[in-house]
Design a protein around this motif. Structure first.
Motif, PDB file in Angstrom:
ATOM      1  N   CYS A   8      12.511   5.229   0.983  1.00 49.10           N
ATOM      2  CA  CYS A   8      11.918   5.864   0.202  1.00 49.10           C
ATOM      3  C   CYS A   8      12.333   7.004   0.439  1.00 49.10           C
ATOM      4  CB  CYS A   8      10.889   5.939   1.002  1.00 49.10           C
ATOM      5  SG  CYS A   8       9.664   4.680   0.714  1.00 49.10           S
ATOM      6  N   GLY A   9      13.117   8.544  -1.003  1.00 50.10           N
ATOM      7  CA  GLY A   9      13.569   9.006  -0.466  1.00 50.10           C
ATOM      8  C   GLY A   9      12.892  10.775  -0.356  1.00 50.10           C
ATOM      9  N   ALA A  10      13.426  11.521  -1.600  1.00 50.77           N
ATOM     10  CA  ALA A  10      12.140  13.067  -0.854  1.00 50.77           C
ATOM     11  C   ALA A  10      10.913  12.829  -1.586  1.00 50.77           C
ATOM     12  CB  ALA A  10      13.282  13.978  -2.013  1.00 50.77           C
ATOM     13  N   ALA A  11      11.392  11.918  -3.363  1.00 50.86           N
ATOM     14  CA  ALA A  11      10.397  11.756  -4.265  1.00 50.86           C
ATOM     15  C   ALA A  11      10.055  10.420  -4.864  1.00 50.86           C
ATOM     16  CB  ALA A  11       9.746  12.657  -4.819  1.00 50.86           C
ATOM     17  N   HIS A  12      11.451   9.587  -4.003  1.00 53.64           N
ATOM     18  CA  HIS A  12      11.617   8.255  -5.097  1.00 53.64           C
ATOM     19  C   HIS A  12      11.480   7.196  -4.255  1.00 53.64           C
ATOM     20  CE1 HIS A  12      15.900   8.920  -4.650  1.00 53.64           C
ATOM     21  NE2 HIS A  12      16.093   7.871  -4.539  1.00 53.64           N
ATOM     22  N   VAL A  13      11.434   5.848  -4.479  1.00 54.06           N
ATOM     23  CA  VAL A  13      11.183   4.612  -4.119  1.00 54.06           C
ATOM     24  C   VAL A  13      11.819   3.601  -4.607  1.00 54.06           C
ATOM     25  CG1 VAL A  13      10.312   3.152  -2.872  1.00 54.06           C
ATOM     26  CG2 VAL A  13       9.044   5.535  -3.467  1.00 54.06           C
ATOM     27  N   ILE A  14      12.929   2.714  -4.058  1.00 53.69           N
ATOM     28  CA  ILE A  14      13.846   2.017  -4.837  1.00 53.69           C
ATOM     29  C   ILE A  14      12.908   0.316  -4.069  1.00 53.69           C
ATOM     30  CG2 ILE A  14      16.091   0.978  -4.628  1.00 53.69           C
ATOM     31  CD1 ILE A  14      17.032   3.483  -4.078  1.00 53.69           C
ATOM     32  N   ALA A  15      12.779  -0.856  -4.550  1.00 54.06           N
ATOM     33  CA  ALA A  15      12.339  -1.560  -4.336  1.00 54.06           C
ATOM     34  C   ALA A  15      13.369  -2.849  -4.664  1.00 54.06           C
ATOM     35  CB  ALA A  15      10.682  -2.208  -4.549  1.00 54.06           C
ATOM     36  N   LEU A  16      13.611  -4.141  -3.285  1.00 57.94           N
ATOM     37  CA  LEU A  16      14.109  -4.657  -3.379  1.00 57.94           C
ATOM     38  C   LEU A  16      13.548  -6.218  -3.222  1.00 57.94           C
ATOM     39  CD1 LEU A  16      16.858  -5.867  -3.565  1.00 57.94           C
ATOM     40  CD2 LEU A  16      17.044  -5.335  -0.992  1.00 57.94           C
ATOM     41  N   TRP A  47       0.979  -0.991  -0.501  1.00 55.01           N
ATOM     42  CA  TRP A  47      -0.080  -0.341   0.104  1.00 55.01           C
ATOM     43  C   TRP A  47       0.796   1.188  -0.010  1.00 55.01           C
ATOM     44  CZ3 TRP A  47      -1.086  -4.488   3.054  1.00 55.01           C
ATOM     45  CH2 TRP A  47      -2.218  -4.818   3.006  1.00 55.01           C
ATOM     46  N   SER A  48       0.560   2.298  -0.341  1.00 54.92           N
ATOM     47  CA  SER A  48       1.210   3.414  -0.410  1.00 54.92           C
ATOM     48  C   SER A  48      -0.330   4.631  -0.175  1.00 54.92           C
ATOM     49  CB  SER A  48       2.554   3.865  -1.832  1.00 54.92           C
ATOM     50  OG  SER A  48       1.226   3.958  -2.746  1.00 54.92           O
ATOM     51  N   TRP A  49       0.559   6.066   0.399  1.00 56.71           N
ATOM     52  CA  TRP A  49      -0.377   7.016   0.124  1.00 56.71           C
ATOM     53  C   TRP A  49       0.511   8.462   0.397  1.00 56.71           C
ATOM     54  CZ3 TRP A  49      -0.144   2.711   3.897  1.00 56.71           C
ATOM     55  CH2 TRP A  49       0.514   2.595   4.986  1.00 56.71           C
ATOM     56  N   GLY A  50      -0.148   9.743   0.820  1.00 59.30           N
ATOM     57  CA  GLY A  50       0.740  10.716   0.854  1.00 59.30           C
ATOM     58  C   GLY A  50       0.654  11.871  -0.526  1.00 59.30           C
ATOM     59  N   ALA A  51       2.280  12.648  -0.264  1.00 55.61           N
ATOM     60  CA  ALA A  51       2.676  12.871  -1.042  1.00 55.61           C
ATOM     61  C   ALA A  51       2.703  12.390  -2.968  1.00 55.61           C
ATOM     62  CB  ALA A  51       3.931  13.670  -1.360  1.00 55.61           C
ATOM     63  N   GLY A  52       2.087  12.391  -4.023  1.00 55.46           N
ATOM     64  CA  GLY A  52       2.616  12.181  -5.283  1.00 55.46           C
ATOM     65  C   GLY A  52       2.020  11.970  -5.969  1.00 55.46           C
ATOM     66  N   THR A  53       2.605  13.419  -6.312  1.00 56.14           N
ATOM     67  CA  THR A  53       2.949  14.657  -7.354  1.00 56.14           C
ATOM     68  C   THR A  53       3.938  14.773  -8.691  1.00 56.14           C
ATOM     69  OG1 THR A  53       4.075  16.333  -6.472  1.00 56.14           O
ATOM     70  CG2 THR A  53       1.201  15.869  -6.571  1.00 56.14           C
ATOM     71  N   ASP A  54       4.547  13.451  -7.693  1.00 55.94           N
ATOM     72  CA  ASP A  54       5.920  12.588  -8.874  1.00 55.94           C
ATOM     73  C   ASP A  54       6.269  12.110  -9.065  1.00 55.94           C
ATOM     74  OD1 ASP A  54       8.415  15.321  -8.849  1.00 55.94           O
ATOM     75  OD2 ASP A  54       7.714  15.407  -6.574  1.00 55.94           O
ATOM     76  N   GLY A  55       4.831  10.796  -8.495  1.00 57.52           N
ATOM     77  CA  GLY A  55       4.393   9.061  -9.303  1.00 57.52           C
ATOM     78  C   GLY A  55       5.495   8.439  -7.866  1.00 57.52           C
ATOM     79  N   GLN A  56       5.748   9.112  -6.754  1.00 52.15           N
ATOM     80  CA  GLN A  56       6.234   7.973  -5.847  1.00 52.15           C
ATOM     81  C   GLN A  56       5.191   6.970  -5.298  1.00 52.15           C
ATOM     82  OE1 GLN A  56       5.495  11.256  -6.034  1.00 52.15           O
ATOM     83  NE2 GLN A  56       6.315  12.602  -3.489  1.00 52.15           N
TER      84      GLN A  56
END
Length: 387
Positions: free
Chosen positions: A54-62, A17-26
């Motif tokens: 999770c960074g400022a507006a990017h996500v890395i999945a392992l 699941w994800s939620w919150g700021a999303g204006t960069d597609g994060q």
């Protein structure tokens, strides 16, 4: 984020699941907008996700197979796809790392770090403060091996706003290194004020301790020892001065995990209790001055530690911190959030702030989950559940 890890083998049934700021597609849901309630993402095309960063507006999945996916803001090359893009709306494989088995990832404000099972470190994204560790101030859109550690075994990396920390394996004398911006002392490499360095430099003060975890966010840095002691350095938490070298928290508590925000941090004990460091502005739980007076604490570093209230003895199994918000998971599967809520990052259906933990509804009974892990970017939140 840092913790003493236990391996999870169950890959039977995952939900993300994800939620919150999303204006960069994060948020990874194909939208460029904020979401105030949890959105379940499709995992059908992804192999089992074992962890996120999770960074400022990017996500890395392992993934459990050592592969890496990334999405969100890519304007500095932090996604590692070999190109600079404004954003990536869906998870995309970082194919240049395919020949490596990646075991650890970290996301900073606009840079990223990756560690392989052979102990190699790769970085990409914004390098303008030297935070990539390549000896220059260049940025890279594909992960580049940090040659400084070519003859050493890297165990972990932690990316802050504009600095990075590295933890080595089996190297007690020179365990932790820092590079990048150091103006608030977050590098921990010198008592003197350092603007920035572009090559890793060892952090002193850990000669007699074994460090098992590191964390970085904003201008803060932290390390966790094998016997549960927490060290912090960099920008001072609310009301306290910056520290240019690691300082041990004066506490008898033994911590197993610690995470950092911009103005606060969380620390979890082996008994599942959670304590908060700082808590300036929106992340604050109560008035720090009155808490210190009430407890009659004399040591400032201990006085800056406050137990998270309202949990009524419930054991906590995971914690995460964003820029100004916090998330925890209880042993009965509840996800609770508090702090800054402007972008819906609390997942409570509004944009209000909260000063104490409130339960998030995801539409599933998480009490039946084998595990739930939470992750925070600056203004957004992810939850990964295995059933």
């Amino acid at each position: 984020m840092m913790e003493v890890k236990s391996e999870e083998k169950d890959e039977s049934n995952e939900r993300l699941w994800s939620w919150g700021a999303g204006t960069d597609g994060q948020l990874g849901n194909g939208q460029l907008q904020d979401e105030q309630i949890p959105q379940q993402l499709s995992l059908s095309s992804h192999s089992h996700i074992s962890s996120l960063a999770c960074g400022a507006a990017h996500v890395i999945a392992l993934t459990s197979g050592g592969k890496v996916l990334s999405w969100g803001r890519g304007n500095s090359g932090q996604l590692g796809h070999g190109e600079v893009v404004s954003n990536m709306l869906y998870p995309k494989a970082v194919t240049s790392l395919d020949e490596h088995f990646i075991t650890h990832v970290s996301a900073g404000w606009s840079h990223s770090g990756f560690v392989s099972d052979t102990g190699s470190l790769f970085t990409c994204g914004d390098g303008s403060f030297g935070q990539l560790g390549h000896g220059d101030y260049a940025s890279h859109s594909s992960p580049i091996k940090v040659s400084f550690f070519v003859d050493q075994q890297v165990a972990g990396v932690a990316c802050g706003m504009r600095h990075s920390l590295v933890l080595l394996k089996g190297c007690l004398l020179n365990q932790v290194y820092g590079f990048g911006s150091g103006k608030r002392g977050q590098l921990g490499v010198s008592k003197d004020r350092i603007k920035s360095i572009n090559l890793p430099k060892v952090i002193s003060g850990f000669e007699d301790v074994e460090i098992v975890g590191i964390a970085a966010n904003g201008d803060h840095s932290a390390a966790l020892s094998v016997d549960g002691h927490l060290f912090t350095w960099g920008r001072g938490f609310k009301g306290f001065e910056d520290s240019h070298i690691p300082q041990s928290l004066n506490s008898t508590l033994k911590f197993t995990k610690a995470t950092l925000g911009w103005n606060h941090g969380l620390a979890m004990t082996g008994e599942g209790e959670v304590y908060m460091l700082g808590g300036n502005h929106l992340g604050v739980l109560s008035d720090l001055h009155s808490v210190c007076q009430a407890n009659q604490l004399t040591d400032s570093r201990e006085a800056n530690l406050e137990k998270v209230p309202g949990l009524d003895g419930t054991k906590v199994t995971d914690i995460a911190t964003g820029a100004e918000h916090s998330v925890l998971v209880t042993d009965n599967g509840e996800i609770k959030t508090w702090g800054w809520g402007e972008h819906g990052q609390l997942g409570l259906g509004d944009a209000d702030d909260r000063t104490s933990p409130v339960t998030v509804r995801v539409g599933y009974d998480l009490d039946e989950a084998a595990s739930t892990r939470v992750y925070c970017g600056s203004g957004f939140t992810f939850a990964l559940t295995k059933f």
